[in-house]
Design a protein around this motif. Sequence first.
Motif, PDB file in Angstrom:
ATOM      1  N   THR A 147      -0.056   6.404   2.506  1.00 12.08           N
ATOM      2  CA  THR A 147      -0.123   5.610   1.382  1.00 12.08           C
ATOM      3  C   THR A 147       0.866   6.058   0.128  1.00 12.08           C
ATOM      4  OG1 THR A 147      -2.306   6.307   0.573  1.00 12.08           O
ATOM      5  CG2 THR A 147      -2.098   4.353   2.202  1.00 12.08           C
ATOM      6  N   ASP A 178      -3.745   9.655  -4.087  1.00 13.49           N
ATOM      7  CA  ASP A 178      -4.187   9.156  -2.838  1.00 13.49           C
ATOM      8  C   ASP A 178      -3.050   8.813  -2.133  1.00 13.49           C
ATOM      9  OD1 ASP A 178      -6.940   9.339  -3.100  1.00 13.49           O
ATOM     10  OD2 ASP A 178      -7.246   7.343  -3.833  1.00 13.49           O
ATOM     11  N   SER A 214     -13.547   3.368   5.039  1.00 15.92           N
ATOM     12  CA  SER A 214     -12.184   3.827   4.892  1.00 15.92           C
ATOM     13  C   SER A 214     -12.083   4.837   3.641  1.00 15.92           C
ATOM     14  CB  SER A 214     -11.418   2.738   4.006  1.00 15.92           C
ATOM     15  OG  SER A 214      -9.979   2.860   3.470  1.00 15.92           O
ATOM     16  N   LYS A 215     -11.512   6.160   3.904  1.00 10.22           N
ATOM     17  CA  LYS A 215     -11.489   7.311   3.384  1.00 10.22           C
ATOM     18  C   LYS A 215     -10.237   7.645   2.844  1.00 10.22           C
ATOM     19  CE  LYS A 215     -12.779  11.308   1.156  1.00 10.22           C
ATOM     20  NZ  LYS A 215     -13.430  11.272  -0.042  1.00 10.22           N
ATOM     21  N   PHE A 216      -9.714   7.893   1.404  1.00 12.94           N
ATOM     22  CA  PHE A 216      -8.738   8.082   0.918  1.00 12.94           C
ATOM     23  C   PHE A 216      -8.424   9.564   0.478  1.00 12.94           C
ATOM     24  CE2 PHE A 216      -8.493   3.695   0.901  1.00 12.94           C
ATOM     25  CZ  PHE A 216      -7.119   3.174   0.920  1.00 12.94           C
ATOM     26  N   ARG A 271      -9.384   5.809   8.534  1.00 12.61           N
ATOM     27  CA  ARG A 271     -10.553   4.932   8.632  1.00 12.61           C
ATOM     28  C   ARG A 271     -11.322   5.084  10.048  1.00 12.61           C
ATOM     29  NH1 ARG A 271      -7.704  -0.895   7.149  1.00 12.61           N
ATOM     30  NH2 ARG A 271      -7.176  -0.398   5.027  1.00 12.61           N
ATOM     31  N   ARG A 330     -10.450   5.089  -3.912  1.00 13.88           N
ATOM     32  CA  ARG A 330     -10.276   3.866  -2.969  1.00 13.88           C
ATOM     33  C   ARG A 330     -11.433   3.657  -1.905  1.00 13.88           C
ATOM     34  NH1 ARG A 330      -5.541   0.367  -3.642  1.00 13.88           N
ATOM     35  NH2 ARG A 330      -4.454   1.021  -5.482  1.00 13.88           N
ATOM     36  N   ASP A 331     -12.025   4.773  -1.637  1.00  8.08           N
ATOM     37  CA  ASP A 331     -13.010   4.748  -0.617  1.00  8.08           C
ATOM     38  C   ASP A 331     -13.870   3.665  -0.484  1.00  8.08           C
ATOM     39  OD1 ASP A 331     -11.818   7.506  -0.337  1.00  8.08           O
ATOM     40  OD2 ASP A 331     -13.672   8.420  -0.908  1.00  8.08           O
ATOM     41  N   GLN A 384       1.817   4.966  11.080  1.00  7.05           N
ATOM     42  CA  GLN A 384       0.346   4.869  11.169  1.00  7.05           C
ATOM     43  C   GLN A 384       0.001   4.886  12.616  1.00  7.05           C
ATOM     44  OE1 GLN A 384       0.124   0.523  10.118  1.00  7.05           O
ATOM     45  NE2 GLN A 384       0.260   1.194   8.034  1.00  7.05           N
ATOM     46  N   GLN A 406       0.763  -1.249   0.054  1.00 11.92           N
ATOM     47  CA  GLN A 406       0.040   0.032  -0.113  1.00 11.92           C
ATOM     48  C   GLN A 406       0.817   1.294  -0.082  1.00 11.92           C
ATOM     49  OE1 GLN A 406      -3.584  -0.412   0.057  1.00 11.92           O
ATOM     50  NE2 GLN A 406      -2.925  -2.607  -0.355  1.00 11.92           N
ATOM     51  N   ASN A 438      -4.531   7.351   4.097  1.00  7.54           N
ATOM     52  CA  ASN A 438      -5.851   6.652   4.420  1.00  7.54           C
ATOM     53  C   ASN A 438      -6.270   6.888   5.847  1.00  7.54           C
ATOM     54  OD1 ASN A 438      -6.702   3.063   4.754  1.00  7.54           O
ATOM     55  ND2 ASN A 438      -7.772   4.814   4.240  1.00  7.54           N
TER      56      ASN A 438
END
Length: 226
Positions: free
Chosen positions: A74, A81, A108-110, A86, A116-117, A54, A46, A84
């Motif tokens: 990411t 993107d 999950s929001k990018f 979440r 990729r949401d 993270q 990723q 990420n």
Amino acid sequence: MRRYISFIITLLGLSSAAWAAENTPTFKLTGDVSLLSQYVEYGLNQSEGSPALQGSFWFNFGPQFRMGLWGSNTNYKNSDDHFNLRGNADIKIDFSQDSHATIAYSYSKFFKEGDRDGQILGLHLNFGSYRLTYDSLSNWEGTHSRSSRIGFGKETVVFTDWKWDLEAGYNSPNVTGISSYFDLRTALGTNWGVIYFEGAVTGTTAASDLDGTGDVYFILSAKTGF
């Protein structure tokens, strides 16, 4: 899918009964921060081989229900993107002192494109050192197609204070041209003070179908929680 939803409703009922039997809940904030040499999730890279930072934060509404946020940088080919975020929620149902089930949901929001949401719905079962997981993804790898994963893992204590973690997953993306495949991960880690250091090797059986994102990777990580 209907059976899965029915099972979740049944577990929610059991959770409510168990909640009533508990003592007064303790409301508290927990979390962790991790630094990884690269970010690989279920065998798929990723971060394009780049390091990742993270962090997660949870607010615990008693011993069984919690909500929180998780974030990571990411990096993807031909995409803007680069982060990420979440939003997570899960309910834990205890069966015994060393076995429980967790119903988990993530949005999950990018940022910034958002191609990729998606949403992730999971049912995770733990029996001592063994675990069995099922996850359903609404937007697998930005394809706007669904995918599911069944995973089996085990954690073993070795060399007195080291932990060896082994997990295998079976992935079924509903994407033309990509067949179902396995992902494998083995890791060895130990605590040094308040930091947990780990080395892991991961890969998939479909690297050629996944545009190189499912190759074999070696990951070093350091994690601390509060």
